[in-house]
Scaffold this active site. Sequence first.
Site: not given
Length: 509
Positions: A298, A349, A402
């Site tokens: 991430d 990401e 998200d």
Amino acid sequence: MTFPRRSGILLHPTSLPGPHGSGDLGAAAYHFVDWLNVARQSLWQVLPLGGIGPGNSPYMSPSAFAGNELLIDLVQLRDAGWLTDDDIAPVPVLQRAQVDYPAVQAFRMERLRCAAACFFNRRDDSGRGSFSAFCRREQDWLDDYALFMALSGTDAHGAPWQDWPAPLAQREKKALHAAAVQQADEIDFWKFCQWQFFTQWAALKSYANTRGVAIIGDVPIFVAAHSADVWAHQGLFDLDLDGYPRVVAGVPPDYFSTTGQRWGNPLYLWPAHEAQDYRWWAARMRQTLSTCDIVRIDHFRGFDSYWEIPGDAETAIDGCWRSGPGIALFMALDRILGVAPGKLPVIAEDLGDITPAVTEMRKAIGLPGMRILQFAFDGTPDNHYLPHNFEANTVVYTGTHDNDTTCGWWETLGAHQRDDVRRYLGISSQEIQWELMEIHWDLIRAASASVAAQSIVPMQDVLGLDSSQRMNRPGDGEGAWSWRFVWEQVRPWHAERLAELTRLYGRCA
């Protein structure tokens, strides 16, 4: 890392059906693997498997190494003889449609304590050898984690470790030894939970792998301030003299928030990590790769540069960019983990404000990036989230945890942007006029047909769910992470349609 052409589903285990208030590593997880197999999906992507933190977020775990005790299947504890049928009987207050975390935590932790007590009271239990072997194998992180959890739940009454008595906060050896003796039973409890989590997860992963399903895990770049990692390795983090973060992590104003996102995680002292040859990061990656086949990291851009926010700032606006470790970290990981350069099974990401330097670093390391179809339609043909701009070594998503669901996203679009989406995807105006369109399936088809090596679809998009069923709302600290589905929502044609797209676009593993 160049991945084969495959497709899969994004679904965190807490979102699975089940009788005990949240999904877990039990029967529903195995059934989901079977469903993936019928749908010819060969990837199952999950969120971080660690314990939850503030706001029930799996990205604010009390440990970068430990598993989430709430995911332990209670039925398997009953089968081992440590719980009774009455212990695991469904409780009406535990909802089917979403996770009520306080209720789930109270229910499950009580039963985990009963199971642990039964296990330790049976001195001749056949699992003793396995438990002891696990504790020896994982002692480098497990001892600190178990003591941290014991102190967090009792002596500290839930206070952050920075507010513990100074000898414990500063990890004086005599104080740590005394606490370990005093908290011996509580420490054993937390070790028992971790043993069961990793035992159950290993069995589930093996079941998935033998059916052609690979697991994509998730590593948050940062860790929580109140965590065993920061407490045990204070010299690796940018802390003040009292142990509190001097500066914290986040991102500047972006697509999700006009004031940015103030995550609140402490930032790394990268020179200290470099001085230790990035051993903590290597241990973290080794642990994660033991639980999954591919790792999504991430906020990858934070390794090139990260947004530094003053610790006392209320929003992320008043921050600045700082340089990260760059490619040196990944060179160290390759060397320590014994992986050939460019072969680390990692997805970067690379969303948000991505600079040419971030892209250059990602390509130099050899990692695939991510493309989100919901970000593609700004009316410009050079938008790199549009499928015709993809490179092959890419992972495409309709949306992530998200994002809004695709159906919810469609409802927020204006007429001009809807028309742009319609024209790009080849949807006839009659379909919109007659309300016959299925925008979620149109995006799933676009992802499947693209040149991206891997195509991942959130389970909500397969089911065509609206905004009320999204997983997270970035910047909103409450009410997230609780979405669940029930098997009655899943019809045979869902798997059949996915299987057909997988076959048509050459994604069969």
